[in-house]
Write a protein that holds these residues in place. Structure first.
Motif, PDB file in Angstrom:
ATOM      1  N   ALA A  79      57.813  23.142  87.536  1.00 36.27           N
ATOM      2  CA  ALA A  79      57.430  22.449  88.763  1.00 36.27           C
ATOM      3  C   ALA A  79      56.948  23.487  89.767  1.00 36.27           C
ATOM      4  N   ALA A 129      51.821  25.935  93.483  1.00 39.04           N
ATOM      5  CA  ALA A 129      50.748  24.997  93.791  1.00 39.04           C
ATOM      6  C   ALA A 129      49.640  25.744  94.527  1.00 39.04           C
ATOM      7  N   THR A 180      47.044  24.775  89.430  1.00 41.34           N
ATOM      8  CA  THR A 180      48.381  25.367  89.410  1.00 41.34           C
ATOM      9  C   THR A 180      48.322  26.755  88.784  1.00 41.34           C
ATOM     10  N   THR A 237      41.364  14.541  88.759  1.00 47.23           N
ATOM     11  CA  THR A 237      42.555  15.356  88.974  1.00 47.23           C
ATOM     12  C   THR A 237      43.626  14.958  87.981  1.00 47.23           C
ATOM     13  N   GLY A 238      44.101  15.933  87.211  1.00 46.61           N
ATOM     14  CA  GLY A 238      45.156  15.673  86.242  1.00 46.61           C
ATOM     15  C   GLY A 238      46.507  16.092  86.781  1.00 46.61           C
ATOM     16  N   THR A 239      47.539  15.928  85.985  1.00 45.95           N
ATOM     17  CA  THR A 239      48.887  16.305  86.375  1.00 45.95           C
ATOM     18  C   THR A 239      49.454  17.284  85.361  1.00 45.95           C
ATOM     19  N   LEU A 240      50.446  18.016  85.786  1.00 40.77           N
ATOM     20  CA  LEU A 240      51.103  18.957  84.889  1.00 40.77           C
ATOM     21  C   LEU A 240      51.936  18.213  83.858  1.00 40.77           C
ATOM     22  N   ASN A 266      41.599  21.781  87.920  1.00 36.59           N
ATOM     23  CA  ASN A 266      41.885  20.425  88.391  1.00 36.59           C
ATOM     24  C   ASN A 266      42.614  19.570  87.362  1.00 36.59           C
ATOM     25  N   THR A 267      42.541  19.940  86.076  1.00 29.53           N
ATOM     26  CA  THR A 267      43.267  19.170  85.065  1.00 29.53           C
ATOM     27  C   THR A 267      44.777  19.289  85.236  1.00 29.53           C
ATOM     28  N   CYS A 268      45.215  20.284  86.009  1.00 34.30           N
ATOM     29  CA  CYS A 268      46.637  20.441  86.334  1.00 34.30           C
ATOM     30  C   CYS A 268      46.851  20.392  87.841  1.00 34.30           C
ATOM     31  N   GLY A 269      45.858  19.907  88.585  1.00 32.37           N
ATOM     32  CA  GLY A 269      45.980  19.899  90.030  1.00 32.37           C
ATOM     33  C   GLY A 269      45.850  21.269  90.652  1.00 32.37           C
TER      34      GLY A 269
END
Length: 743
Positions: free
Chosen positions: A253, A526, A507, A244-247, A502-505
């Motif tokens: 946001a 989200a 989004t 799992t990645g984050t933005l 999933n690389t951005c959770g």
């Protein structure tokens, strides 16, 4: 397609929470230790000879069917006696069908050991009941009942078993009289469903709930009980997401998902296997058919397109026109499965009804980028589709190097069609010119632009795709996200949606046309809480015409069919269905219109105002003069058509060479003019008449000025002007006239 990322793998820990939230049942086990249960039914075969009902002995001892009977919603014991079926052994199934015995066995490849009651005339309907009685009393001897109606609500609403059998989702459905716990079978599912010789799908004759049933289980619902039956073997090969990645900081946001937090699996397990993808993974892009909200198209990475249809709450393969097992797609020119293997990622439907599919490479040479957009005719018969057109955009992205498999796998993912009227209506600016986008500048491009999502940088690239296979990049749009897996234009929200997995959770970023004419992020959302953080590569919004209770369906596709993890009920499923608010309250967008004209304000030359729904430009300083009050006054009306062409207005000022449209005809100004409507003979306007065929000769017009050498068609002949002329119709009766007959 899936990438190898340097991310912390948290999939296992996340799986437990997601599994608890998903609206899907758990792994099936046999239910009642001494019961006969309905385990499959098909009320309306499409291709096979007859409908059928399957029931199975799920108990611990044989069951004699002496005194047993079947009936539909008449609920009358004795209607169809079952005595001739004898005794059902433990785990054994029996069939009731309207077919002849030999015909049914042949169609479904059943041996002589399968018990069949043939020639049944108590037929089932689309909304009906299946009743089994073990004696003469309709109440006391009711063994099992299933009431179903795919158009109903609540527990009666089950799948429409038309050409595809209905099977229990889990053991909870067995004997529950709850059709909502049933789903359509799919080739290769946990039941071992197959295609009959006639073309229908089912698994009559055996049930996974009966096979290997325990003879003396201590607890058949306990998966740790060694005497219980083993869980069905998964007939596909899921793959875990790469963490799992984050933005990035550049992304908006995300706000909470604007709809239900719940999702449900929406397809049969292991449903999308193909000869080049036997593991069943790789469902990527999704798009609803704009002409039919009950049709959903999907594309697989290994060169396949599926046409899915809605059956109850489940999306299943369409069995018409060769679509049953999907259609293999090819680049133009051949169907060679050794050299022609598109790595197809995204798809959209164009205004012509064709499918437009993005590729990032040819899987036959998977280290070489091949970023293209292919056009397919979905009405083409057979099980293969060869692209009718290709726009090869590979040279546009030199940063993706040949010989690098990783980079070749970071090309085009999604694609969507964005209509010109949306772009021009909101003042979209063409980045290649720095001016307002004018569709007429691209006369071969059709009626909109195609936005291709590049995984490598998370940007959307807008192209005019011309009918001669050339193209022009009109804009590059930054979503703010590092990667984009799918993109979709939603005509109802009038927004462009970009999905990152999933690389951005997981989004979704929603984009609009800004006040300066650029396409920019508007809001981000989200994922719904129950949606797993998987390699979700497809995203599709149902049209507002399907709204119920203020919400509509949204569908995601899981490229890895991983679900909530190994052994969970969502494992092996590619589609998730959720709900989203129909009205998102997104507000306005686009370049704002000029301020309203005010009688007390002074305006300098060039100032723009709005008045009476139109836009006017001041030609010189003015104050107090009402726009449009005088043809030759201080105000000139500016009117632009949806294709970017200039419309003639009575107060407009036009100089030599200006092109306008008036009453559906196109004219060019010969000199300065104001107030003179186009169309007359000998005035300041000359009509521009386009040839009816490319490279052809235009028709003669009395309003067009012709000079020596120009050719026209008239009354079935072709003429050439000998000198300047306007208003004189071609004729070959005089050899000395202005027109010479040449064909």
């Amino acid at each position: 397609m899936r990438r190898s990322l340097s991310l912390v793998v948290a999939a296992v820990a996340a799986s437990a929470a997601v599994c608890a939230a998903l609206a899907v049942p758990t792994t099936a086990q046999a239910a009642d230790a001494a019961s006969v249960k309905i385990t499959e039914w098909m009320y309306n075969p499409v291709s096979s000879s007859g409908e059928y009902v399957e029931f199975t002995n799920l108990g611990a001892a044989p069951v004699s069917l002496t005194g047993w009977s079947f009936d539909d919603d008449s609920r009358t014991p004795g209607t169809v006696p079952l005595d001739s079926l004898g005794t059902l052994a433990v785990g054994q199934s029996a069939i009731i069908t309207e077919s002849a015995d030999a015909t049914f066995r042949t169609e479904w490849s059943l041996g002589a050991d399968v018990k069949i009651l043939a020639g049944n005339t108590t037929n089932l309907g689309r909304a009906d009941e299946i009743n089994l009685f073990n004696g003469p009393d309709a109440v006391a001897n009711l063994a099992v009942r299933l009431t179903y109606n795919d158009q109903g609500t609540g527990t009666v609403r089950g799948p429409r078993t038309q050409g595809v059998a209905g099977i229990p989702k889990t053991d909870a459905a067995l004997g529950a009289n709850d059709a909502s716990q049933w789903q359509l079978s799919a080739v290769g599912d946990a039941e071992g469903s197959r295609t009959s010789t006639a073309g229908d799908i089912g698994s009559p004759g055996t049930s996974r709930f009966g096979a290997g049933a325990p003879t003396n289980p201590t607890d058949p619902t306990d998966p740790t009980d060694p005497t219980g039956p083993p869980a069905p073997t998964l007939n596909c090969v899921p793959e875990a997401p790469s963490g799992t990645g984050t933005l990035p900081a550049s992304a908006l946001a995300p706000a909470a998902w604007p709809g239900s937090a719940s999702v449900a699996v929406a397809d049969p397990q292991c449903a999308w296997k193909s000869i080049t993808g036997a593991e069943g993974r790789d469902v990527s892009g999704l798009v609803f058919d704009p002409s039919n909200a009950n049709v959903l198209y999907s594309v697989k990475n290994k060169g396949w397109v599926f046409r899915m249809v809605k059956q109850g709450d489940t999306w299943v393969a369409d069995t018409s026109n060769g679509w049953g097992a999907g259609k293999q797609i090819f680049f133009p020119g051949s169907t060679d499965t050794q050299t022609n293997l598109p790595d197809s990622e995204g798809l959209t439907i164009g205004p012509d009804g064709a499918l437009y599919v993005t590729t990032e490479r040819n899987n036959a040479a998977n280290t070489i980028p091949l970023n293209s957009i292919l056009r397919f005719d979905p009405a083409q018969a057979g099980t293969q589709l060869v692209a009718t057109d290709e726009w090869n955009l590979t040279a546009e992205f030199p940063e993706l190097h040949a010989g690098n498999k990783t980079e070749a796998n970071l090309g085009f993912e999604g694609v969507t069609f964005v209509p010109d009227d949306y772009l021009t209506g909101n003042g979209f600016v063409d980045q290649s010119t720095g001016k307002a986008y004018k569709p007429i500048d691209y006369p071969k491009h059709g009626t909109g632009l195609y936005l291709a999502a590049l995984e490598n940088d998370g940007k959307l690239y807008a192209y005019a795709l011309n009918n001669d296979h050339s193209f022009h990049r009109v804009a590059a749009v930054d979503t703010g996200m590092d990667h984009v897996m799918d993109v979709s234009f939603d005509a109802d929200t009038q927004r462009i949606w970009a999905l990152c997995d999933n690389t951005c959770g997981v989004t979704s970023t929603v984009l609009k046309v800004s006040a300066t004419g650029s396409i920019v992020p508007d809001v981000a959302y989200a994922k719904p809480a129950a949606l797993p953080v998987n390699n979700l590569e497809g995203f599709a919004l149902a049209p507002n015409s399907t709204c119920v209770g203020g919400t509509k369906e949204v569908v995601w596709s899981d490229d890895g069919i991983y679900g909530a993890g190994p052994g969970t009920a969502s494992e092996g499923h590619a589609l998730y269905s959720g709900r989203i608010d129909c009205d998102l309250g997104l507000g306005g967008q686009g370049v704002p219109k000029p301020a309203a004209w005010n009688t007390g304000t002074g305006y300098a030359s060039g100032d723009l105002v709005s008045y009476g729904g139109s836009v006017f430009r001041a030609l010189w300083y003015t104050r107090g003069e009402t726009p449009a009050s005088s043809t030759y006054g201080a105000w000139a009306e500016i009117a632009i058509a949806s294709d970017g062409s200039t419309l003639w207005t009575a107060t407009g000022v036009f100089t030599a060479g200006d092109v306008v449209v008036y009453r559906g005809r196109t004219f060019t100004a010969l000199w300065y003019t104001r107030g003179t409507a186009p169309g007359g003979v000998g005035g300041p306007w000359s009509e521009i008449v386009a040839p009816t065929t490319p490279g052809g000769v235009p028709a003669w017009s009395p309003a067009t000025v012709y000079t020596g050498g120009e050719k026209v068609s008239y009354s079935g002949h072709v003429y050439q002007a000998q000198w300047y002329t306007v208003g004189t119709a071609p004729s070959h009766t005089s050899p000395w006239g202005v027109w010479k007959l040449i064909g």
